[in-house]
Design an enzyme around this catalytic site. Structure first.
Site, PDB file in Angstrom:
ATOM      1  N   HIS A   7       0.835  -1.208   0.000  1.00  0.00           N
ATOM      2  CA  HIS A   7       0.000   0.000   0.000  1.00  0.00           C
ATOM      3  C   HIS A   7       0.862   1.247   0.000  1.00  0.00           C
ATOM      4  CE1 HIS A   7       0.492  -0.796   4.401  1.00  0.00           C
ATOM      5  NE2 HIS A   7       0.585   0.527   4.496  1.00  0.00           N
ATOM      6  N   HIS A  79       3.981   7.136   3.809  1.00  0.00           N
ATOM      7  CA  HIS A  79       4.901   6.007   3.671  1.00  0.00           C
ATOM      8  C   HIS A  79       4.412   5.065   2.576  1.00  0.00           C
ATOM      9  CE1 HIS A  79       1.990   4.276   6.671  1.00  0.00           C
ATOM     10  NE2 HIS A  79       2.211   3.151   6.011  1.00  0.00           N
ATOM     11  N   GLU A 130       7.602   0.981   5.103  1.00  0.00           N
ATOM     12  CA  GLU A 130       7.064  -0.050   5.997  1.00  0.00           C
ATOM     13  C   GLU A 130       7.276  -1.397   5.327  1.00  0.00           C
ATOM     14  OE1 GLU A 130       2.787   0.239   6.404  1.00  0.00           O
ATOM     15  OE2 GLU A 130       2.772  -0.975   8.214  1.00  0.00           O
TER      16      GLU A 130
HETATM   17 CO    CO Z   1       1.126   1.350   6.296  1.00  0.00          CO
END
Ligand code: CO
Length: 134
Positions: A7, A79, A130
């Site tokens: 994502h 992020h 991440e």
């Molecule tokens: Co995230």
């Protein structure tokens, strides 16, 4: 080591407006807002054919995205998340190469109920990354 883009997370100052924008103007499938108290955010998941967008809004005091929104009043990309098969092996390999893991260095359970950790943006082209074990 890294796999799919899981994502892209976008911090937004107005979650309802951002949700309406993605749903009504961009014609995307959006979830109801989900409070993720342990990460200090309320999240709306936007499902795309090949990945997801997560709209993030601060939840409660001391949200980790509050400062980001102060510096980026209109919102912005916060992020990106890459999938890994083994988060401990990925972490150890990256730390060995000098990359810094945020926090205590141990994976936490993320917004999708899977182990995640974050890598220092200064070590990754100015991008907070991440890693999520899938
Ligand atoms: Co995230």
């Amino acid at each position: 080591m890294i796999g799919k883009l899981n994502h892209v997370a976008i911090a937004v100052p107005d979650l309802n407006a951002a949700t309406a924008l993605y749903r009504d103007s961009l014609g995307a499938e959006v979830s109801a807002p989900v409070d993720v108290a342990e990460h200090g955010v309320t999240t709306v998941f936007v499902t795309l054919p090949n990945t997801k967008i997560e709209l993030l809004h601060p939840l409660g005091e001391g949200s980790p995205i509050a400062g980001f929104l102060e510096r980026n009043a209109a919102g912005g990309i916060h992020h990106i998340c890459y999938e890994v098969a083994d988060i401990h092996a990925a972490r150890d390999q990256l730390v060995e190469q000098g990359l810094r893991v945020l926090g205590d260095g141990e994976p936490k359970i993320g917004a999708h109920g899977k182990p995640v950790l974050f890598l220092h943006p200064k070590d990754l082209c100015g991008t907070l990354v991440e890693l999520e074990q899938v």
